[in-house]
Write a protein that holds these residues in place. Sequence first.
Motif, PDB file in Angstrom:
ATOM      1  N   LEU A  78       0.825  -1.211   0.000  1.00 40.14           N
ATOM      2  CA  LEU A  78       0.000   0.000   0.000  1.00 40.14           C
ATOM      3  C   LEU A  78       0.862   1.264   0.000  1.00 40.14           C
ATOM      4  O   LEU A  78       0.516   2.253  -0.659  1.00 40.14           O
ATOM      5  CB  LEU A  78      -0.941  -0.014   1.201  1.00 40.14           C
ATOM      6  N   GLU A  79       1.980   1.253   0.734  1.00 38.96           N
ATOM      7  CA  GLU A  79       2.882   2.400   0.729  1.00 38.96           C
ATOM      8  C   GLU A  79       3.479   2.613  -0.657  1.00 38.96           C
ATOM      9  O   GLU A  79       3.619   3.755  -1.115  1.00 38.96           O
ATOM     10  CB  GLU A  79       3.984   2.213   1.765  1.00 38.96           C
ATOM     11  N   HIS A  80       3.838   1.528  -1.325  1.00 37.46           N
ATOM     12  CA  HIS A  80       4.386   1.624  -2.680  1.00 37.46           C
ATOM     13  C   HIS A  80       3.341   2.188  -3.645  1.00 37.46           C
ATOM     14  O   HIS A  80       3.652   3.039  -4.493  1.00 37.46           O
ATOM     15  CB  HIS A  80       4.867   0.250  -3.155  1.00 37.46           C
ATOM     16  N   GLN A  81       2.109   1.738  -3.512  1.00 35.17           N
ATOM     17  CA  GLN A  81       1.021   2.248  -4.351  1.00 35.17           C
ATOM     18  C   GLN A  81       0.821   3.738  -4.122  1.00 35.17           C
ATOM     19  O   GLN A  81       0.652   4.507  -5.069  1.00 35.17           O
ATOM     20  CB  GLN A  81      -0.282   1.505  -4.012  1.00 35.17           C
ATOM     21  N   GLN A  82       0.836   4.155  -2.848  1.00 35.94           N
ATOM     22  CA  GLN A  82       0.655   5.576  -2.522  1.00 35.94           C
ATOM     23  C   GLN A  82       1.808   6.397  -3.079  1.00 35.94           C
ATOM     24  O   GLN A  82       1.591   7.465  -3.640  1.00 35.94           O
ATOM     25  CB  GLN A  82       0.554   5.742  -1.001  1.00 35.94           C
ATOM     26  N   HIS A  83       3.004   5.879  -2.950  1.00 35.05           N
ATOM     27  CA  HIS A  83       4.191   6.605  -3.470  1.00 35.05           C
ATOM     28  C   HIS A  83       4.089   6.735  -4.993  1.00 35.05           C
ATOM     29  O   HIS A  83       4.390   7.801  -5.539  1.00 35.05           O
ATOM     30  CB  HIS A  83       5.461   5.846  -3.081  1.00 35.05           C
ATOM     31  N   ALA A  84       3.690   5.683  -5.672  1.00 37.14           N
ATOM     32  CA  ALA A  84       3.546   5.718  -7.128  1.00 37.14           C
ATOM     33  C   ALA A  84       2.457   6.698  -7.536  1.00 37.14           C
ATOM     34  O   ALA A  84       2.598   7.430  -8.525  1.00 37.14           O
ATOM     35  CB  ALA A  84       3.242   4.320  -7.661  1.00 37.14           C
ATOM     36  N   LYS A  85       1.375   6.756  -6.787  1.00 42.35           N
ATOM     37  CA  LYS A  85       0.283   7.657  -7.105  1.00 42.35           C
ATOM     38  C   LYS A  85       0.721   9.120  -6.933  1.00 42.35           C
ATOM     39  O   LYS A  85       0.375   9.993  -7.723  1.00 42.35           O
ATOM     40  CB  LYS A  85      -0.925   7.373  -6.200  1.00 42.35           C
ATOM     41  N   GLU A  86       1.523   9.385  -5.876  1.00 43.77           N
ATOM     42  CA  GLU A  86       1.996  10.758  -5.629  1.00 43.77           C
ATOM     43  C   GLU A  86       2.955  11.238  -6.697  1.00 43.77           C
ATOM     44  O   GLU A  86       2.998  12.418  -7.022  1.00 43.77           O
ATOM     45  CB  GLU A  86       2.656  10.838  -4.258  1.00 43.77           C
ATOM     46  N   HIS A  87       3.748  10.329  -7.256  1.00 42.73           N
ATOM     47  CA  HIS A  87       4.759  10.709  -8.237  1.00 42.73           C
ATOM     48  C   HIS A  87       4.308  10.461  -9.678  1.00 42.73           C
ATOM     49  O   HIS A  87       5.134  10.511 -10.597  1.00 42.73           O
ATOM     50  CB  HIS A  87       6.071   9.981  -7.937  1.00 42.73           C
ATOM     51  N   GLY A  88       3.051  10.143  -9.866  1.00 43.50           N
ATOM     52  CA  GLY A  88       2.489  10.046 -11.198  1.00 43.50           C
ATOM     53  C   GLY A  88       2.902   8.830 -11.997  1.00 43.50           C
ATOM     54  O   GLY A  88       2.954   8.881 -13.224  1.00 43.50           O
TER      55      GLY A  88
END
Length: 89
Positions: A78-88
């Motif tokens: 979930l943290e990886h998904q959130q990080h990917a979402k924040e950085h486009g």
Amino acid sequence: MALRRFYNEIKGLKVKELPSYVKPMLSVDYAKKTVQRGLDNYHAKYIQTNSVDPLFHVCFGGMIFSYLVALPEERRHLEHQQHAKEHGH
């Protein structure tokens, strides 16, 4: 329930008497006796009565255990998904 009983037992003690009252409860022998008493109560309540509840306890305990084992991996995902979402990504 056990905390209420413990509170009622120590309620009448003075502060100086409390360590001598609690110290025997922190021993390994006391813990062993408490666990054995709990197992005896469980055996009397469920095993001797031919109840199906121990099967449910094992099933739900296994589900909870597997969830707790998988939880760190899920959090990383979930943290990886959130990080990917924040950085486009």
